[in-house]
Design a protein around this motif. Structure first.
Motif, PDB file in Angstrom:
ATOM      1  N   LEU A 249      47.132  46.885  31.882  1.00  0.00           N
ATOM      2  CA  LEU A 249      46.663  46.349  33.148  1.00  0.00           C
ATOM      3  C   LEU A 249      46.829  44.838  33.206  1.00  0.00           C
ATOM      4  N   ASN A 250      47.525  44.379  34.229  1.00  0.00           N
ATOM      5  CA  ASN A 250      47.572  42.936  34.483  1.00  0.00           C
ATOM      6  C   ASN A 250      46.230  42.448  35.007  1.00  0.00           C
ATOM      7  N   CYS A 251      45.859  41.236  34.624  1.00  0.00           N
ATOM      8  CA  CYS A 251      44.639  40.607  35.133  1.00  0.00           C
ATOM      9  C   CYS A 251      44.999  39.260  35.742  1.00  0.00           C
ATOM     10  N   GLY A 252      45.058  39.219  37.042  1.00  0.00           N
ATOM     11  CA  GLY A 252      45.348  38.007  37.787  1.00  0.00           C
ATOM     12  C   GLY A 252      44.987  38.250  39.235  1.00  0.00           C
ATOM     13  N   TYR A 253      45.407  37.356  40.107  1.00  0.00           N
ATOM     14  CA  TYR A 253      45.105  37.488  41.530  1.00  0.00           C
ATOM     15  C   TYR A 253      46.327  37.827  42.373  1.00  0.00           C
ATOM     16  N   GLY A 254      47.509  37.788  41.776  1.00  0.00           N
ATOM     17  CA  GLY A 254      48.711  38.126  42.532  1.00  0.00           C
ATOM     18  C   GLY A 254      49.310  36.952  43.279  1.00  0.00           C
ATOM     19  N   HIS A 255      48.827  35.744  43.021  1.00  0.00           N
ATOM     20  CA  HIS A 255      49.434  34.550  43.608  1.00  0.00           C
ATOM     21  C   HIS A 255      49.233  33.400  42.640  1.00  0.00           C
ATOM     22  N   GLY A 256      50.096  32.401  42.721  1.00  0.00           N
ATOM     23  CA  GLY A 256      50.063  31.333  41.735  1.00  0.00           C
ATOM     24  C   GLY A 256      49.933  29.960  42.343  1.00  0.00           C
ATOM     25  N   ALA A 257      49.700  28.990  41.458  1.00  0.00           N
ATOM     26  CA  ALA A 257      49.664  27.579  41.835  1.00  0.00           C
ATOM     27  C   ALA A 257      50.431  26.801  40.775  1.00  0.00           C
ATOM     28  N   SER A 258      51.126  25.764  41.205  1.00  0.00           N
ATOM     29  CA  SER A 258      51.864  24.936  40.255  1.00  0.00           C
ATOM     30  C   SER A 258      50.914  23.970  39.555  1.00  0.00           C
ATOM     31  N   VAL A 259      51.404  23.369  38.486  1.00  0.00           N
ATOM     32  CA  VAL A 259      50.598  22.398  37.756  1.00  0.00           C
ATOM     33  C   VAL A 259      50.183  21.251  38.679  1.00  0.00           C
ATOM     34  N   LEU A 260      51.118  20.741  39.448  1.00  0.00           N
ATOM     35  CA  LEU A 260      50.786  19.618  40.327  1.00  0.00           C
ATOM     36  C   LEU A 260      49.832  20.025  41.442  1.00  0.00           C
ATOM     37  N   GLU A 261      49.929  21.256  41.912  1.00  0.00           N
ATOM     38  CA  GLU A 261      48.970  21.737  42.907  1.00  0.00           C
ATOM     39  C   GLU A 261      47.561  21.799  42.313  1.00  0.00           C
ATOM     40  N   VAL A 262      47.462  22.271  41.073  1.00  0.00           N
ATOM     41  CA  VAL A 262      46.154  22.305  40.407  1.00  0.00           C
ATOM     42  C   VAL A 262      45.598  20.892  40.257  1.00  0.00           C
ATOM     43  N   VAL A 263      46.449  19.966  39.848  1.00  0.00           N
ATOM     44  CA  VAL A 263      46.011  18.581  39.690  1.00  0.00           C
ATOM     45  C   VAL A 263      45.465  18.037  41.011  1.00  0.00           C
ATOM     46  N   ASP A 264      46.151  18.331  42.105  1.00  0.00           N
ATOM     47  CA  ASP A 264      45.685  17.862  43.415  1.00  0.00           C
ATOM     48  C   ASP A 264      44.306  18.432  43.753  1.00  0.00           C
ATOM     49  N   GLN A 304      35.861  38.334  42.830  1.00  0.00           N
ATOM     50  CA  GLN A 304      34.771  37.690  43.557  1.00  0.00           C
ATOM     51  C   GLN A 304      34.919  36.174  43.624  1.00  0.00           C
ATOM     52  N   HIS A 305      35.882  35.627  42.850  1.00  0.00           N
ATOM     53  CA  HIS A 305      35.996  34.172  42.745  1.00  0.00           C
ATOM     54  C   HIS A 305      37.444  33.710  42.919  1.00  0.00           C
ATOM     55  N   ASP A 306      38.180  34.353  43.812  1.00  0.00           N
ATOM     56  CA  ASP A 306      39.590  34.029  44.013  1.00  0.00           C
ATOM     57  C   ASP A 306      39.708  32.815  44.934  1.00  0.00           C
ATOM     58  N   ASN A 307      39.354  31.661  44.392  1.00  0.00           N
ATOM     59  CA  ASN A 307      39.383  30.417  45.147  1.00  0.00           C
ATOM     60  C   ASN A 307      39.554  29.275  44.152  1.00  0.00           C
ATOM     61  N   LEU A 308      40.687  28.600  44.195  1.00  0.00           N
ATOM     62  CA  LEU A 308      40.991  27.600  43.179  1.00  0.00           C
ATOM     63  C   LEU A 308      39.995  26.445  43.202  1.00  0.00           C
ATOM     64  N   ALA A 309      39.578  26.026  44.383  1.00  0.00           N
ATOM     65  CA  ALA A 309      38.599  24.936  44.457  1.00  0.00           C
ATOM     66  C   ALA A 309      37.266  25.344  43.834  1.00  0.00           C
ATOM     67  N   GLU A 310      36.843  26.589  44.040  1.00  0.00           N
ATOM     68  CA  GLU A 310      35.613  27.083  43.426  1.00  0.00           C
ATOM     69  C   GLU A 310      35.743  27.101  41.906  1.00  0.00           C
ATOM     70  N   ILE A 311      36.888  27.573  41.418  1.00  0.00           N
ATOM     71  CA  ILE A 311      37.118  27.632  39.979  1.00  0.00           C
ATOM     72  C   ILE A 311      37.084  26.235  39.374  1.00  0.00           C
ATOM     73  N   VAL A 312      37.711  25.277  40.048  1.00  0.00           N
ATOM     74  CA  VAL A 312      37.698  23.891  39.580  1.00  0.00           C
ATOM     75  C   VAL A 312      36.282  23.335  39.577  1.00  0.00           C
ATOM     76  N   ASP A 313      35.523  23.618  40.617  1.00  0.00           N
ATOM     77  CA  ASP A 313      34.137  23.142  40.675  1.00  0.00           C
ATOM     78  C   ASP A 313      33.321  23.716  39.524  1.00  0.00           C
ATOM     79  N   GLN A 314      33.521  24.986  39.180  1.00  0.00           N
ATOM     80  CA  GLN A 314      32.828  25.590  38.045  1.00  0.00           C
ATOM     81  C   GLN A 314      33.184  24.858  36.747  1.00  0.00           C
ATOM     82  N   ALA A 315      34.467  24.543  36.581  1.00  0.00           N
ATOM     83  CA  ALA A 315      34.912  23.853  35.375  1.00  0.00           C
ATOM     84  C   ALA A 315      34.301  22.458  35.272  1.00  0.00           C
ATOM     85  N   LEU A 316      34.248  21.755  36.387  1.00  0.00           N
ATOM     86  CA  LEU A 316      33.647  20.424  36.386  1.00  0.00           C
ATOM     87  C   LEU A 316      32.155  20.484  36.052  1.00  0.00           C
ATOM     88  N   ARG A 317      31.452  21.437  36.650  1.00  0.00           N
ATOM     89  CA  ARG A 317      30.014  21.565  36.376  1.00  0.00           C
ATOM     90  C   ARG A 317      29.767  21.941  34.928  1.00  0.00           C
TER      91      ARG A 317
END
Length: 328
Positions: A249-264, A304-317
């Motif tokens: 079983l693959n575990c992902g969301y079915g869409h990606g982001a580039s390194v620079l997009e994540v940095v932004d 339940q958490h397929d949102n890059l900004a939410e994931i980043v906020d969790q990491a920062l906290r």
């Protein structure tokens, strides 16, 4: 019956322990604490400090705690390190997994859920990677995991051991309740490293490779939130216990982001314009890894958490929580 979680004091394993406990399961953690943390294991779970390759110890745990299922997370996971230390990776990830699988067979374990990786796909040539595509890992980390997948499949064919193999894409974020997160001091996960740069814990962020065949030249990855990933394991275990087929079983969301997009996104969420240094490619990094996720969704799993900004906020906290822990 209880579940044995190997590597349960580490990043993904500790979140798995939390999900199991929240679901009412009895949990035993086996971890040598080489990269995990004793404090990351909740008091409701039993912690045994030891090695997954110690067959006598694992046998004793199975017998004393009535283990019916093993969830195996213990491994070394850094791709560039695997290139410079391949034999160490084959020993830790493959040889020790073979010992654990043998012990599982000998002690009558029914269900084995294995932490694998999208690195088994190698250099992808498709927008989405399906589980049945040809496998051609390009680094020792991916090869060490693929060998373990083969061992599990062969053990199932010869014995009664049933398996679910979960291939992770890029795991990120932290428990929304602040109970656990990525805590390894020298972790290489992009979102963690970028969060540390935003908080001044690193002088800058290195980007490895800007000449890939992607829209902005940087690698594209499918970032899956760690609690969502743990719930995918829970769905796989539930399926095995209910008589479902063995599965990959693959575990992902079915869409990606580039390194620079994540940095932004990290800069936007943190409000900090930290320094980014562009450098050459690292050995063993494919250009694009994005999951096809029909199979895991077929088990009833929905993120339940397929949102890059939410994931980043969790990491920062979580970095703030870690800093407070160190200061205490």
């Amino acid at each position: 019956m209880a579940v044995l979680v190997t590597g349960g004091a580490g990043y993904i394993g500790s979140h798995m322990v939390l999900e199991l406990l929240d679901a009412g399961e009895q949990v035993v953690v086996l971890d040598n604490l080489s990269s995990g943390f004793r404090w990351a294991v909740p008091p409701e779970a039993a912690l045994v400090v030891g090695d997954v390759g110690d067959q006598e110890l694992v046998t004793r745990i199975v017998e004393e705690h009535g283990i019916d299922s093993i969830m195996h997370f213990a491994a070394r996971i850094v791709v560039p390190e695997s290139v410079t230390d391949p034999l160490g990776y084959y020993f830790n990830n493959t040889v020790k997994t073979r010992s654990l699988v043998e012990t599982a067979v000998r002690t009558g374990i029914r269900n084995f859920v294995f932490s694998s990786t999208a690195a088994v796909y190698g250099n992808a040539d498709a927008p989405l990677l399906a589980e049945d595509r040809p496998l051609s890992p390009i680094n020792p980390y991916g090869r060490s995991k693929l060998m373990s997948e083969w061992m599990l499949q062969d053990a199932h064919a010869a014995h009664s051991l049933r398996y679910a193999i979960l291939r992770y894409f890029n795991v990120a974020g932290a428990d929304p309740k602040g109970r656990s997160g990525q805590s390894t001091p020298h972790a290489t996960h992009l979102i963690k490293v970028a969060a540390q740069a935003a908080l001044g814990q690193r002088p800058h962020l290195d980007v490895f490779g800007t000449d890939y065949e992607t829209p902005d030249g940087t690698c594209i990855r499918d970032y899956v939130q760690v609690n969502d990933l743990a719930r995918a394991h829970l769905a796989a275990l539930k399926s095995l216990r209910e008589g479902g087929d063995c599965a990959v079983l693959n575990c992902g969301y079915g869409h990606g982001a580039s390194v620079l997009e994540v940095v932004d996104v990290v800069k936007r969420v943190s409000g900090v314009d930290f320094e980014v240094r562009l450098g050459p490619r690292r050995p063993g990094d494919p250009a694009r890894l994005v999951a096809q996720v029909d199979r895991i969704q077929g088990l009833g799993w929905q993120p339940q958490h397929d949102n890059l900004a939410e994931i980043v906020d969790q990491a920062l906290r979580w970095e703030h929580i870690l800093a407070a822990r160190k200061a205490a």
